[in-house]
Scaffold this motif. Structure first.
Motif, PDB file in Angstrom:
ATOM      1  N   THR A   1      -8.890  -8.973  26.241  1.00  0.00           N
ATOM      2  CA  THR A   1      -9.694  -8.446  25.144  1.00  0.00           C
ATOM      3  C   THR A   1     -10.967  -7.786  25.649  1.00  0.00           C
ATOM      4  O   THR A   1     -11.352  -6.704  25.178  1.00  0.00           O
ATOM      5  CB  THR A   1     -10.044  -9.580  24.167  1.00  0.00           C
ATOM      6  N   VAL A   2     -11.622  -8.416  26.618  1.00  0.00           N
ATOM      7  CA  VAL A   2     -12.855  -7.835  27.169  1.00  0.00           C
ATOM      8  C   VAL A   2     -12.557  -6.486  27.817  1.00  0.00           C
ATOM      9  O   VAL A   2     -13.289  -5.502  27.625  1.00  0.00           O
ATOM     10  CB  VAL A   2     -13.503  -8.801  28.176  1.00  0.00           C
TER      11      VAL A   2
ATOM     12  N   HIS B   1      -4.572  -0.557  23.587  1.00  0.00           N
ATOM     13  CA  HIS B   1      -5.788  -1.375  23.699  1.00  0.00           C
ATOM     14  C   HIS B   1      -6.396  -1.647  22.321  1.00  0.00           C
ATOM     15  O   HIS B   1      -6.891  -2.751  22.055  1.00  0.00           O
ATOM     16  CB  HIS B   1      -6.819  -0.674  24.592  1.00  0.00           C
ATOM     17  N   LEU B   2      -6.358  -0.649  21.443  1.00  0.00           N
ATOM     18  CA  LEU B   2      -6.897  -0.833  20.095  1.00  0.00           C
ATOM     19  C   LEU B   2      -6.068  -1.863  19.328  1.00  0.00           C
ATOM     20  O   LEU B   2      -6.623  -2.723  18.621  1.00  0.00           O
ATOM     21  CB  LEU B   2      -6.900   0.504  19.361  1.00  0.00           C
ATOM     22  N   THR B   3      -4.757  -1.809  19.474  1.00  0.00           N
ATOM     23  CA  THR B   3      -3.879  -2.789  18.825  1.00  0.00           C
ATOM     24  C   THR B   3      -4.156  -4.191  19.348  1.00  0.00           C
ATOM     25  O   THR B   3      -4.179  -5.168  18.573  1.00  0.00           O
ATOM     26  CB  THR B   3      -2.409  -2.422  19.063  1.00  0.00           C
ATOM     27  N   LEU B   4      -4.376  -4.300  20.646  1.00  0.00           N
ATOM     28  CA  LEU B   4      -4.697  -5.609  21.227  1.00  0.00           C
ATOM     29  C   LEU B   4      -5.964  -6.189  20.602  1.00  0.00           C
ATOM     30  O   LEU B   4      -6.030  -7.387  20.285  1.00  0.00           O
ATOM     31  CB  LEU B   4      -4.858  -5.475  22.741  1.00  0.00           C
ATOM     32  N   LEU B   5      -6.970  -5.342  20.404  1.00  0.00           N
ATOM     33  CA  LEU B   5      -8.223  -5.823  19.800  1.00  0.00           C
ATOM     34  C   LEU B   5      -7.997  -6.303  18.368  1.00  0.00           C
ATOM     35  O   LEU B   5      -8.494  -7.367  17.977  1.00  0.00           O
ATOM     36  CB  LEU B   5      -9.273  -4.715  19.830  1.00  0.00           C
TER      37      LEU B   5
ATOM     38  N   TYR C   1     -21.342  -3.525  31.486  1.00  0.00           N
ATOM     39  CA  TYR C   1     -20.091  -3.586  32.247  1.00  0.00           C
ATOM     40  C   TYR C   1     -20.080  -4.734  33.261  1.00  0.00           C
ATOM     41  O   TYR C   1     -19.160  -5.558  33.278  1.00  0.00           O
ATOM     42  CB  TYR C   1     -19.831  -2.262  32.965  1.00  0.00           C
ATOM     43  N   ASP C   2     -21.103  -4.804  34.111  1.00  0.00           N
ATOM     44  CA  ASP C   2     -21.125  -5.844  35.143  1.00  0.00           C
ATOM     45  C   ASP C   2     -21.125  -7.240  34.531  1.00  0.00           C
ATOM     46  O   ASP C   2     -20.407  -8.137  35.002  1.00  0.00           O
ATOM     47  CB  ASP C   2     -22.344  -5.672  36.054  1.00  0.00           C
ATOM     48  N   ALA C   3     -21.929  -7.438  33.488  1.00  0.00           N
ATOM     49  CA  ALA C   3     -21.984  -8.754  32.845  1.00  0.00           C
ATOM     50  C   ALA C   3     -20.626  -9.107  32.234  1.00  0.00           C
ATOM     51  O   ALA C   3     -20.191 -10.270  32.292  1.00  0.00           O
ATOM     52  CB  ALA C   3     -23.068  -8.769  31.772  1.00  0.00           C
ATOM     53  N   SER C   4     -19.937  -8.114  31.689  1.00  0.00           N
ATOM     54  CA  SER C   4     -18.631  -8.378  31.071  1.00  0.00           C
ATOM     55  C   SER C   4     -17.575  -8.691  32.120  1.00  0.00           C
ATOM     56  O   SER C   4     -16.714  -9.550  31.906  1.00  0.00           O
ATOM     57  CB  SER C   4     -18.199  -7.179  30.233  1.00  0.00           C
ATOM     58  N   MET C   5     -17.626  -8.015  33.267  1.00  0.00           N
ATOM     59  CA  MET C   5     -16.670  -8.324  34.334  1.00  0.00           C
ATOM     60  C   MET C   5     -16.931  -9.720  34.917  1.00  0.00           C
ATOM     61  O   MET C   5     -15.994 -10.418  35.314  1.00  0.00           O
ATOM     62  CB  MET C   5     -16.742  -7.269  35.432  1.00  0.00           C
ATOM     63  N   THR C   6     -18.183 -10.122  34.952  1.00  0.00           N
ATOM     64  CA  THR C   6     -18.497 -11.491  35.357  1.00  0.00           C
ATOM     65  C   THR C   6     -17.935 -12.479  34.345  1.00  0.00           C
ATOM     66  O   THR C   6     -17.402 -13.540  34.712  1.00  0.00           O
ATOM     67  CB  THR C   6     -20.020 -11.674  35.476  1.00  0.00           C
TER      68      THR C   6
END
Length: 286
Positions: free
Chosen positions: A123-124, A30-34, A177-182
């Protein structure tokens, strides 16, 4: 997640023990993806998205995504194998697993032409996975929580005090979290329209990609309340436009027909009907 190594061990041994876990490989992925997304983003905004480094960053990001979701799928399979339990629903239940879906899409994007928007949902997710792992595993390994002799836990053991950074990360994850999943749901829906446009202008391979991604979005709609909310919000906006007096009746009728066809198609392709899948919003992709 597995607990961090004991605080009684030296720092070097704690880090070595942590690095030997599959979960650490998941975190590195995940860090590499970022990092790759950031590198590709810099190339994109400077109009160098076709450069060698940009292409390398784009492909590496999806290699990392495939690796992280592959680790989660493997760990779930290994856990079932050790317990001797069999997954109900067989192949349909496997297809209904969100992590399998994201693993499949990561591989699809890896071997497809570049679409920058495809990176953003992954990414999110990676932002929150890196933050959570840092709070629960990395920080306690680097700086074990201090015990407070003045207070005790309900079990009678001395209570521990997390670091201020861990508390800050925890508040960030809980608050956004909720705002990011939206946001992820909106990005995934926008990506479908992006692929649809490519298919309309007959970009090479776009119709096949559209078919694959439509199956993915349908599965996400069955399992994610956030995707359902994004689709509902889009539908309400179009309904408001269609209700305008200036909208031709033929266009309004066409929209109603399209909605009816979409509802019937959704009812006939509901994975949960065949696999006994999970209820929407009950599980997040890893």
């Amino acid at each position: 997640m597995a607990p961090p190594p004991p605080a009684s061990m030296p720092l070097g041994q704690r880090m070595m023990q942590l690095a030997q876990t599959l979960q650490f490989g998941w975190f590195v992925g995940h860090l590499t993806l970022l990092f790759c997304t950031l590198r590709y983003g810099l190339s994109y905004v400077t109009f160098h998205s076709a450069s060698r480094w940009a292409r390398f960053s784009y492909r590496t990001a999806f290699v990392s995504a495939a690796a992280t979701y592959g680790i989660v799928v493997y760990k779930a399979y290994r856990a079932r194998a050790r317990s001797g339990s069999r997954q109900q629903g067989g192949a349909l239940a496997l297809v209904g697993d969100e992590n399998v879906q994201y693993l499949a899409m990561a591989l699809v994007w890896l071997f497809s032409r570049q679409i920058p928007l495809a990176l953003l949902p992954f990414t999110v997710y990676s932002v929150f996975h890196v933050a959570t792992y840092t709070r629960t595993n990395l920080l306690p390994t680097l700086q074990p929580p201090q015990q407070s002799a003045a207070t005790t836990s309900p079990g009678g053991r001395p209570a521990t005090k997390a670091s201020p950074m861990a508390d800050t990360i925890g508040r960030f994850v809980k608050e956004y979290y909720d705002a990011s999943m939206t946001l992820v749901a909106s990005l995934e829906l926008s990506l479908w329209f992006r692929i649809l446009f490519s298919a309309i202008i007959f970009t090479k391979g776009s119709w096949i990609l559209l078919a694959i991604y439509t199956v993915f979005i349908r599965a996400r709609y069955s399992q994610s309340s956030f995707v359902q909310g994004a689709v509902g919000q889009f539908t309400r906006r179009v309904d408001a436009l269609m209700a305008n007096q200036s909208t031709p009746p033929a266009v309004r009728q066409g929209w109603e027909s399209l909605k009816g066809m979409s509802r019937r198609a959704a009812d006939q392709t509901d994975i949960n009907r065949f696999a006994g899948g999970q209820q929407p919003g009950m599980k997040k992709a890893q």
